[in-house]
Design a protein around this motif. Structure first.
Motif, PDB file in Angstrom:
ATOM      1  N   ARG A 161      67.567  26.204  50.582  1.00  0.00           N
ATOM      2  CA  ARG A 161      66.348  25.103  50.309  1.00  0.00           C
ATOM      3  C   ARG A 161      66.574  23.739  51.168  1.00  0.00           C
ATOM      4  O   ARG A 161      65.939  22.913  50.981  1.00  0.00           O
ATOM      5  CB  ARG A 161      65.875  25.144  49.121  1.00  0.00           C
ATOM      6  N   SER A 191      64.522  40.884  51.290  1.00  0.00           N
ATOM      7  CA  SER A 191      63.597  39.994  50.500  1.00  0.00           C
ATOM      8  C   SER A 191      62.612  39.628  51.384  1.00  0.00           C
ATOM      9  O   SER A 191      61.397  39.732  51.027  1.00  0.00           O
ATOM     10  CB  SER A 191      64.216  38.942  49.866  1.00  0.00           C
ATOM     11  N   ARG A 236      69.933  37.312  48.325  1.00  0.00           N
ATOM     12  CA  ARG A 236      68.864  37.709  48.913  1.00  0.00           C
ATOM     13  C   ARG A 236      68.997  37.492  50.524  1.00  0.00           C
ATOM     14  O   ARG A 236      69.754  36.596  51.089  1.00  0.00           O
ATOM     15  CB  ARG A 236      67.516  36.776  48.738  1.00  0.00           C
ATOM     16  N   TYR A 237      68.390  38.306  51.220  1.00  0.00           N
ATOM     17  CA  TYR A 237      68.669  38.443  52.906  1.00  0.00           C
ATOM     18  C   TYR A 237      67.248  38.858  53.346  1.00  0.00           C
ATOM     19  O   TYR A 237      66.331  38.755  52.741  1.00  0.00           O
ATOM     20  CB  TYR A 237      69.807  39.191  53.172  1.00  0.00           C
ATOM     21  N   PHE A 248      58.848  40.877  50.359  1.00  0.00           N
ATOM     22  CA  PHE A 248      58.071  40.120  50.024  1.00  0.00           C
ATOM     23  C   PHE A 248      56.691  39.804  50.940  1.00  0.00           C
ATOM     24  O   PHE A 248      55.528  39.890  50.439  1.00  0.00           O
ATOM     25  CB  PHE A 248      58.547  38.700  49.497  1.00  0.00           C
ATOM     26  N   GLU A 260      56.856  29.699  39.891  1.00  0.00           N
ATOM     27  CA  GLU A 260      56.820  29.689  41.385  1.00  0.00           C
ATOM     28  C   GLU A 260      56.055  30.668  41.874  1.00  0.00           C
ATOM     29  O   GLU A 260      55.882  31.643  41.178  1.00  0.00           O
ATOM     30  CB  GLU A 260      58.253  29.776  41.951  1.00  0.00           C
ATOM     31  N   PHE A 319      69.550  32.656  50.074  1.00  0.00           N
ATOM     32  CA  PHE A 319      68.192  32.523  51.026  1.00  0.00           C
ATOM     33  C   PHE A 319      67.227  32.703  50.112  1.00  0.00           C
ATOM     34  O   PHE A 319      67.075  33.594  49.113  1.00  0.00           O
ATOM     35  CB  PHE A 319      68.142  33.443  52.272  1.00  0.00           C
TER      36      PHE A 319
HETATM   37  N1  FDM Z   1      61.607  34.987  49.558  1.00  0.00           N
HETATM   38  C1  FDM Z   1      62.810  35.158  49.908  1.00  0.00           C
HETATM   39  C2  FDM Z   1      60.777  35.682  50.510  1.00  0.00           C
HETATM   40  O1  FDM Z   1      59.454  35.549  50.373  1.00  0.00           O
HETATM   41  N2  FDM Z   1      60.938  35.737  51.742  1.00  0.00           N
HETATM   42  C3  FDM Z   1      62.366  35.743  51.989  1.00  0.00           C
HETATM   43  O2  FDM Z   1      62.812  35.958  53.010  1.00  0.00           O
HETATM   44  C4  FDM Z   1      63.230  35.322  51.007  1.00  0.00           C
HETATM   45  C5  FDM Z   1      64.869  35.091  51.273  1.00  0.00           C
HETATM   46  O3  FDM Z   1      61.232  33.634  47.731  1.00  0.00           O
HETATM   47  F1  FDM Z   1      60.029  34.674  45.282  1.00  0.00           F
HETATM   48  C6  FDM Z   1      61.072  34.892  48.085  1.00  0.00           C
HETATM   49  C7  FDM Z   1      61.518  35.633  47.088  1.00  0.00           C
HETATM   50  C8  FDM Z   1      61.321  34.547  45.841  1.00  0.00           C
HETATM   51  C9  FDM Z   1      61.502  33.150  46.517  1.00  0.00           C
HETATM   52  O4  FDM Z   1      63.372  32.864  45.016  1.00  0.00           O
HETATM   53  C10 FDM Z   1      63.013  32.752  46.155  1.00  0.00           C
HETATM   54  P1  FDM Z   1      64.661  32.351  44.561  1.00  0.00           P
HETATM   55  O5  FDM Z   1      64.398  32.268  42.986  1.00  0.00           O
HETATM   56  O6  FDM Z   1      65.162  31.124  45.020  1.00  0.00           O
HETATM   57  O7  FDM Z   1      65.559  33.577  44.838  1.00  0.00           O
END
Ligand code: FDM
Length: 212
Positions: free
Chosen positions: A45, A101, A97-98, A105, A149, A42
């Motif tokens: 995408r 994250s 990630r779930y 974030f 990013e 997660f």
């Molecule tokens: N992220 C990821 C969030 O802000 N919220 C979320 O629910 C999730 C799952 O997205 F910066 C952010 C964390 C990271 C980005 O990056 C995803 P990756 O490299 O695809 O894990």
């Protein structure tokens, strides 16, 4: 007899901790030992919602902060039927990630509290194990520059780390802190041991609901 369910195993951690590498190695090791396992990540995408999120993360679009938080959550919910089906069929899911994250974030942004951030994810399938790959900001810096990013800055990552530390105090979630500064193989061994114990235990337990 109904087949034994798979386990829901999540890897979380700050950037550069090696989550994706470790997820892939774990899935491979489980499959090699004859246990059905698949990786998920997660944000996912590829869906319509996931494409909105991806454009936002790549700075190709701007979204209001609450809106993007809800999209991240919706992106998890849209995959819940598939996750449940796989788990019921006996496949262990290793998830990069779930919801943790999601909360860490968004709550690192000004004006957001943990409580509001958790609400949309209440009731998601509850992981049987969440491993947090721990790496100090200094060690993360040694592993190279951040990418391009959104969120990939030192200041923001430190704020996110603090939010994760807060979330890890929640005893309703089966957290394990993993020292990610060890070698890739040592981290893998550690993660595999915890995962095998969890898979064995989860077989006989119903799937829980997160934060409920
Ligand atoms: N992220 C990821 C969030 O802000 N919220 C979320 O629910 C999730 C799952 O997205 F910066 C952010 C964390 C990271 C980005 O990056 C995803 P990756 O490299 O695809 O894990």
């Amino acid at each position: 007899m109904a087949c034994k369910r798979g386990a829901l195993i999540v890897l979380e951690g700050v950037d550069k901790a090696g989550k994706t590498t470790q997820c892939k190695k774990l899935v491979h090791a489980l499959q090699q030992s004859g246990r059905p396992a698949e990786m998920m990540r997660f944000p996912e995408r590829t869906t319509t919602i996931g494409q909105l999120i991806s454009a936002y993360l790549e700075n190709k679009s701007d979204l209001e902060d609450h809106t993007v938080h809800l999209l991240f959550s919706a992106n998890r919910w849209e995959l819940v039927p598939l996750m449940k089906k796989k788990l019921e069929q006996g496949t262990t899911l290793v998830v990069d990630r779930y919801a943790f994250s999601g909360v860490a974030f968004t709550s690192a942004k000004p004006g957001f509290c943990l409580d509001w951030c958790m609400k949309p994810d209440v009731g998601l399938p509850k992981p049987d194990l969440v491993m947090f790959l721990q790496l100090s900001p200094a060690e993360a810096a040694l592993r190279g520059q951040f990418g391009e990013e959104r969120y990939e800055t030192n200041v923001f990552q430190r704020a996110v780390q603090q939010k994760f530390e807060h979330l890890m105090k929640d005893p309703s979630v089966n957290w394990r802190a993993i020292d990610a500064s060890q070698s890739v193989e040592d981290v893998h061994e550690n993660i595999t041991t915890h995962s095998l114990n969890t898979i064995n235990a989860a077989e006989n337990l119903p799937l829980g609901e997160l934060w409920k």
